[in-house]
Design a protein around this motif. Structure first.
Motif: not given
Length: 260
Positions: A213-236
């Motif tokens: 989904t990625g990042f969304s919305g507005t982050v206020l001063p002193g606040k955080k936004s956390t997002v989990v991403y996933a990527f696929e890569a060759p096995k080796d």
């Protein structure tokens, strides 16, 4: 002998209703102009004239020289409304111009050549220099510090998904953006990309019901936004290079993560 007695009639006085009519007309035009911020100057001029004519017209009504009290009152009220709208329009216009000038200045600053020696080293993406220098080769858990942001990327962990090309594995990373500045930050501008292995093969992002989904919305001063991403890569592949671009005013920072 009869005498016809006639009572003299008072002379007819023509009503002077012109000022009230003019006030109403100018008040309407001024109010409509005030709804368009760029026409604040026209609304101010017409509103002032309408207000004055309306007040003078009401004076005539009180002295019996005019009989359009409702028209003059409406004209005066609309004149006042036009004046208020002109002030609001001026504020909106000047603010928009100021913001546009600031954006142009930022674009010019971003396009200007940077002194390579101005960087502050690993883990610092040009802190104190509006984050214009790229921090390369950060490790998992390191923080790239900008003038108004702090960005960190976690270690890469295996991620289970059915949406993989044959011969690939999926890995997830957690990205945190902290607003360390004084203004709001538009997190929707943040983008990520990744490359895998020593050859830098593009690592496609995984999209499913848990990630993507990625990042969304507005982050206020002193606040955080956390997002989990996933990527696929060759096995080796042994490394995953994750690049985070926080926004238009911040250059990208890169993390070298161990996988496999």
């Amino acid at each position: 002998m009869s005498y016809d007695t006639q009572i003299p009639q008072a002379p007819h006085v023509a009503m002077r209703n012109g000022l009230g009519t003019a006030a109403l007309t100018l008040g309407i035009i001024g109010t409509v102009s005030g709804l368009i911020p760029l026409l604040f100057w026209l609304a101010g001029i017409l509103g002032l004239i309408a207000l004055i004519l309306g007040l003078v017209g009401r004076g005539r009504v009180k002295r019996g020289l005019a009989n359009n009290k409702g028209v003059t009152t409406t004209g005066a009220v609309l004149g006042l409304a036009a004046l208020i709208l002109s002030v609001v329009g001026a504020v909106i216009t000047f603010t928009a111009v100021s913001d546009a000038v600031d954006e142009i200045k930022k674009e010019v600053d971003a396009a200007a050549p940077k002194d390579p020696s101005s960087g502050t080293g690993k883990g610092d993406a040009g802190k104190g220099d509006a984050g214009k220098n790229i921090a390369k080769g950060l490790a998992a858990g390191d923080t790239a510090e900008y003038e108004d942001l702090k960005v960190s990327v976690s270690e890469a962990k295996p991620y289970k998904t059915d949406q993989l090309a044959e011969g690939n594995k999926a890995y997830q990373v957690t990205v945190v953006i902290e607003n360390s500045g004084k203004g709001k930050f538009d997190a929707t501008l943040a983008t990520l990309s990744a490359r895998a292995g020593k050859d830098g093969v593009t690592a496609e992002q995984v999209f499913d019901d848990k990630v993507g989904t990625g990042f969304s919305g507005t982050v206020l001063p002193g606040k955080k936004s956390t997002v989990v991403y996933a990527f696929e890569a060759p096995k080796d592949a042994k490394t995953l290079s994750v690049e985070v671009s926080p926004g238009l005013d911040h250059e990208a920072s890169q993390w070298e993560l161990k996988i496999g």
